[in-house]
Design a protein around this motif. Structure first.
Motif, PDB file in Angstrom:
ATOM      1  N   ASP A 249       0.988  -1.139  -0.002  1.00  0.00           N
ATOM      2  CA  ASP A 249      -0.140  -0.056   0.091  1.00  0.00           C
ATOM      3  C   ASP A 249       1.112   1.169  -0.084  1.00  0.00           C
ATOM      4  O   ASP A 249       1.519   1.482   0.827  1.00  0.00           O
ATOM      5  N   VAL A 250       0.908   1.958  -1.022  1.00  0.00           N
ATOM      6  CA  VAL A 250       1.755   3.161  -1.198  1.00  0.00           C
ATOM      7  C   VAL A 250       0.833   4.289  -1.268  1.00  0.00           C
ATOM      8  O   VAL A 250      -0.299   4.490  -2.147  1.00  0.00           O
ATOM      9  N   GLN A 251       1.316   5.427  -0.356  1.00  0.00           N
ATOM     10  CA  GLN A 251       0.490   6.661  -0.375  1.00  0.00           C
ATOM     11  C   GLN A 251       1.423   7.723  -0.386  1.00  0.00           C
ATOM     12  O   GLN A 251       2.532   7.944   0.164  1.00  0.00           O
ATOM     13  N   ASP A 252       1.116   8.811  -1.620  1.00  0.00           N
ATOM     14  CA  ASP A 252       2.043   9.806  -1.710  1.00  0.00           C
ATOM     15  C   ASP A 252       3.516   9.354  -1.698  1.00  0.00           C
ATOM     16  O   ASP A 252       4.395   9.986  -1.023  1.00  0.00           O
ATOM     17  N   GLY A 253       3.869   8.249  -2.371  1.00  0.00           N
ATOM     18  CA  GLY A 253       5.370   7.977  -2.555  1.00  0.00           C
ATOM     19  C   GLY A 253       5.895   7.272  -1.494  1.00  0.00           C
ATOM     20  O   GLY A 253       7.109   6.777  -1.207  1.00  0.00           O
ATOM     21  N   ARG A 254       4.951   7.020  -0.387  1.00  0.00           N
ATOM     22  CA  ARG A 254       5.604   6.395   0.786  1.00  0.00           C
ATOM     23  C   ARG A 254       5.036   5.085   1.086  1.00  0.00           C
ATOM     24  O   ARG A 254       3.721   4.942   0.647  1.00  0.00           O
ATOM     25  N   VAL A 255       5.478   4.178   1.887  1.00  0.00           N
ATOM     26  CA  VAL A 255       5.070   2.905   2.106  1.00  0.00           C
ATOM     27  C   VAL A 255       4.194   2.969   3.275  1.00  0.00           C
ATOM     28  O   VAL A 255       4.635   3.080   4.478  1.00  0.00           O
ATOM     29  N   ALA A 256       2.640   2.962   3.117  1.00  0.00           N
ATOM     30  CA  ALA A 256       1.914   3.044   4.278  1.00  0.00           C
ATOM     31  C   ALA A 256       1.858   1.525   4.940  1.00  0.00           C
ATOM     32  O   ALA A 256       1.757   1.458   6.177  1.00  0.00           O
ATOM     33  N   ASP A 257       1.736   0.594   4.163  1.00  0.00           N
ATOM     34  CA  ASP A 257       1.640  -0.851   4.795  1.00  0.00           C
ATOM     35  C   ASP A 257       2.150  -1.815   3.642  1.00  0.00           C
ATOM     36  O   ASP A 257       2.192  -1.362   2.552  1.00  0.00           O
ATOM     37  N   VAL A 258       2.777  -2.834   4.436  1.00  0.00           N
ATOM     38  CA  VAL A 258       3.323  -3.950   3.219  1.00  0.00           C
ATOM     39  C   VAL A 258       3.288  -5.285   4.129  1.00  0.00           C
ATOM     40  O   VAL A 258       3.153  -5.385   5.328  1.00  0.00           O
ATOM     41  N   ARG A 259       2.975  -6.433   3.272  1.00  0.00           N
ATOM     42  CA  ARG A 259       3.184  -7.827   3.882  1.00  0.00           C
ATOM     43  C   ARG A 259       4.070  -8.467   2.986  1.00  0.00           C
ATOM     44  O   ARG A 259       3.748  -8.274   1.648  1.00  0.00           O
ATOM     45  N   LEU A 260       4.811  -9.384   3.251  1.00  0.00           N
ATOM     46  CA  LEU A 260       6.054  -9.762   2.607  1.00  0.00           C
ATOM     47  C   LEU A 260       6.111 -11.285   3.256  1.00  0.00           C
ATOM     48  O   LEU A 260       6.380 -11.558   4.568  1.00  0.00           O
ATOM     49  N   GLY A 261       5.873 -12.383   2.295  1.00  0.00           N
ATOM     50  CA  GLY A 261       6.255 -13.507   2.575  1.00  0.00           C
ATOM     51  C   GLY A 261       7.406 -14.125   1.698  1.00  0.00           C
ATOM     52  O   GLY A 261       7.416 -14.034   0.334  1.00  0.00           O
ATOM     53  N   LEU A 262       8.138 -15.009   2.172  1.00  0.00           N
ATOM     54  CA  LEU A 262       9.349 -15.765   1.363  1.00  0.00           C
ATOM     55  C   LEU A 262       9.105 -17.115   1.329  1.00  0.00           C
ATOM     56  O   LEU A 262       8.810 -17.624   2.397  1.00  0.00           O
ATOM     57  N   GLY A 263       9.314 -17.682   0.265  1.00  0.00           N
ATOM     58  CA  GLY A 263       9.136 -19.225  -0.026  1.00  0.00           C
ATOM     59  C   GLY A 263      10.524 -19.788  -0.314  1.00  0.00           C
ATOM     60  O   GLY A 263      11.576 -19.004  -0.758  1.00  0.00           O
ATOM     61  N   GLY A 264      11.032 -21.056  -0.029  1.00  0.00           N
ATOM     62  CA  GLY A 264      12.177 -21.749  -0.395  1.00  0.00           C
ATOM     63  C   GLY A 264      13.212 -21.312   0.637  1.00  0.00           C
ATOM     64  O   GLY A 264      14.321 -21.753   0.229  1.00  0.00           O
ATOM     65  N   VAL A 265      13.097 -20.356   1.618  1.00  0.00           N
ATOM     66  CA  VAL A 265      14.365 -20.209   2.516  1.00  0.00           C
ATOM     67  C   VAL A 265      14.326 -20.837   3.986  1.00  0.00           C
ATOM     68  O   VAL A 265      15.019 -20.612   4.605  1.00  0.00           O
ATOM     69  N   ALA A 266      12.980 -21.517   4.193  1.00  0.00           N
ATOM     70  CA  ALA A 266      12.918 -22.105   5.635  1.00  0.00           C
ATOM     71  C   ALA A 266      12.093 -23.203   5.799  1.00  0.00           C
ATOM     72  O   ALA A 266      11.368 -23.416   4.851  1.00  0.00           O
ATOM     73  N   HIS A 267      12.121 -23.751   6.858  1.00  0.00           N
ATOM     74  CA  HIS A 267      11.350 -25.052   7.148  1.00  0.00           C
ATOM     75  C   HIS A 267       9.751 -24.800   7.027  1.00  0.00           C
ATOM     76  O   HIS A 267       9.201 -25.824   7.062  1.00  0.00           O
ATOM     77  N   ARG A 268       9.441 -23.489   7.269  1.00  0.00           N
ATOM     78  CA  ARG A 268       8.102 -23.152   7.159  1.00  0.00           C
ATOM     79  C   ARG A 268       7.840 -21.713   6.214  1.00  0.00           C
ATOM     80  O   ARG A 268       9.042 -21.229   6.000  1.00  0.00           O
ATOM     81  N   PRO A 269       6.825 -21.587   5.699  1.00  0.00           N
ATOM     82  CA  PRO A 269       6.771 -20.448   4.932  1.00  0.00           C
ATOM     83  C   PRO A 269       7.238 -19.207   6.087  1.00  0.00           C
ATOM     84  O   PRO A 269       6.558 -19.033   6.986  1.00  0.00           O
ATOM     85  N   HIS A 270       7.729 -18.286   5.362  1.00  0.00           N
ATOM     86  CA  HIS A 270       8.501 -17.237   6.199  1.00  0.00           C
ATOM     87  C   HIS A 270       7.813 -15.877   6.013  1.00  0.00           C
ATOM     88  O   HIS A 270       7.968 -15.226   4.711  1.00  0.00           O
ATOM     89  N   ARG A 271       7.388 -15.384   7.126  1.00  0.00           N
ATOM     90  CA  ARG A 271       7.107 -14.006   7.022  1.00  0.00           C
ATOM     91  C   ARG A 271       8.114 -13.032   7.369  1.00  0.00           C
ATOM     92  O   ARG A 271       8.715 -13.192   8.396  1.00  0.00           O
ATOM     93  N   ALA A 272       8.405 -12.178   6.338  1.00  0.00           N
ATOM     94  CA  ALA A 272       9.726 -11.236   6.441  1.00  0.00           C
ATOM     95  C   ALA A 272       9.367 -10.158   7.181  1.00  0.00           C
ATOM     96  O   ALA A 272       9.218  -9.015   6.500  1.00  0.00           O
ATOM     97  N   ARG A 273       9.102 -10.110   8.550  1.00  0.00           N
ATOM     98  CA  ARG A 273       8.801  -9.052   9.367  1.00  0.00           C
ATOM     99  C   ARG A 273       9.764  -8.016   9.413  1.00  0.00           C
ATOM    100  O   ARG A 273       9.583  -7.002   9.468  1.00  0.00           O
ATOM    101  N   ARG A 274      11.151  -8.450   9.448  1.00  0.00           N
ATOM    102  CA  ARG A 274      12.167  -7.143   9.435  1.00  0.00           C
ATOM    103  C   ARG A 274      12.269  -6.463   8.154  1.00  0.00           C
ATOM    104  O   ARG A 274      12.354  -5.290   8.326  1.00  0.00           O
ATOM    105  N   ALA A 275      11.866  -7.084   6.951  1.00  0.00           N
ATOM    106  CA  ALA A 275      11.849  -6.242   5.873  1.00  0.00           C
ATOM    107  C   ALA A 275      10.577  -5.348   5.736  1.00  0.00           C
ATOM    108  O   ALA A 275      10.593  -4.182   5.534  1.00  0.00           O
ATOM    109  N   GLU A 276       9.432  -6.128   6.202  1.00  0.00           N
ATOM    110  CA  GLU A 276       8.189  -5.335   6.515  1.00  0.00           C
ATOM    111  C   GLU A 276       8.544  -3.787   7.294  1.00  0.00           C
ATOM    112  O   GLU A 276       8.221  -2.631   7.145  1.00  0.00           O
TER     113      GLU A 276
END
Length: 327
Positions: A253-280
């Motif tokens: 969700d981008v508002q006025d050129g800035r990231v208002a909110d974001v969700r990010l999942g990574l696959g193929g990197v961990a034993h479980r589906p990985h929620r990339a909270r640090r990146a968010e």
């Protein structure tokens, strides 16, 4: 293949009764839905069971709307049907895209939503009963740590296991607000998706937090919000019918050129589906620029611990992430 009995459940309660009954008799039991993973494992000798409980004909196939605009998806809905469903495509395009990126058309016609969540790793040593594998045979060792490392985990691995979760769908669900509803001997249990799968630790043979007799009945995806602006990208060795080297599910969700909110999942990197909270956290409130996206992925991968056979795996995460941001 060890002989087993085949039984067809008439209801969820009947399936539970048959499974608990088998356990009480000192036998093992397994639920059969689409069978695209389980049947392979029975043939390869990776999995054995005394009783096969067929739940594929139960009335758990509907896709219905929740009051908040989200969706309730029956656990036995076929992957191909859900991927093509108009409400899924419109409100959660990341879910539809992730399912279409997985397997083949024939397999998607057979595979179920619940079964997709319970896929087991495609680590080549897990699939080969002639090699040591702690996930297949606890205490036997991990051949992957010193062996072929193409698909080894970057995050959350242990000395006992470096396998990764194979599902594309689960990467998309990891980026959304999802509840998994299960039925067990003690009744209904609702599990946050983030709590369904587990890291290997000292018990890599356990993929999930489900009790042995529990049956997934429903997957609830909360209201779409900005999930309508979401993408799934997958880096793999060939264009189709291949598991992810790395995959990314992103909602932005981008508002006025800035990231208002974001969700990010990574696959193929961990034993479980990985929620990339640090990146968010790194992206939220900041500028929506390529430099910021690259820095966020770098921040997420600071926790990565690739084994010596996978020194370049971290750099593989950048390409699919960049494609998500630019589409």
């Amino acid at each position: 293949m060890r002989p087993f009995t085949y039984e067809r459940a008439r209801s969820v309660a009947d399936a539970l009764r048959r499974t608990v009954g088998a356990t009480d008799d000192g036998a093992s039991a397994a639920y059969l839905a689409g069978g695209t993973n389980l049947i392979d494992h029975l043939r390869l000798g990776i999995r054995e069971t005394d009783r096969l409980i067929d739940v594929s004909h139960l009335d758990l196939t509907e896709v219905t709307e929740l009051e908040d605009g989200g969706l309730r998806v029956g656990a036995l809905a076929r992957n191909a049907d859900v991927a093509a469903h108009p409400l899924v495509r419109r409100r959660f395009p990341v879910v539809s895209a992730a399912m279409l990126a997985g397997a083949s058309g024939q397999l998607r016609n057979m595979a179920t939503m619940g079964g997709n969540l319970l896929q087991r790793t495609r680590c080549v040593y897990f699939q080969d009963p002639s090699t040591p594998c702690n996930k297949r045979e606890p205490g036997s060792g991990c051949s992957a740590i010193e062996g072929l490392g193409t698909y080894n985990a970057l995050i959350g691995a242990s000395d006992a296991c470096v396998a990764v979760h194979p599902s594309d769908l689960c990467v998309a669900l990891a980026a959304l607000d999802v509840t998994v509803v299960v039925e067990g001997p003690l009744g209904e249990r609702r599990i946050d998706f983030a709590d369904l799968h587990r890291l290997p630790g000292d018990h890599p043979e356990q993929d999930t937090t489900l009790d042995r007799s529990e049956l997934i009945t429903t997957i609830e995806i909360a209201g779409p919000g900005f999930a309508g602006h979401s993408r799934y990208r997958k880096l793999r060795e060939r264009a189709s019918y291949a598991f992810a080297t790395v995959s990314v599910a992103a909602a932005l969700d981008v508002q006025d050129g800035r990231v208002a909110d974001v969700r990010l999942g990574l696959g193929g990197v961990a034993h479980r589906p990985h929620r990339a909270r640090r990146a968010e956290d790194a992206l939220r409130g900041g500028p929506a620029t390529h430099e910021a996206y690259a820095a966020a992925i770098a921040a997420e991968l600071e926790q990565a611990r690739p084994v010596p056979t996978t020194p370049t795996r971290c750099s593989s995460c950048s390409a699919p992430s960049r494609r998500c941001w630019t589409r």
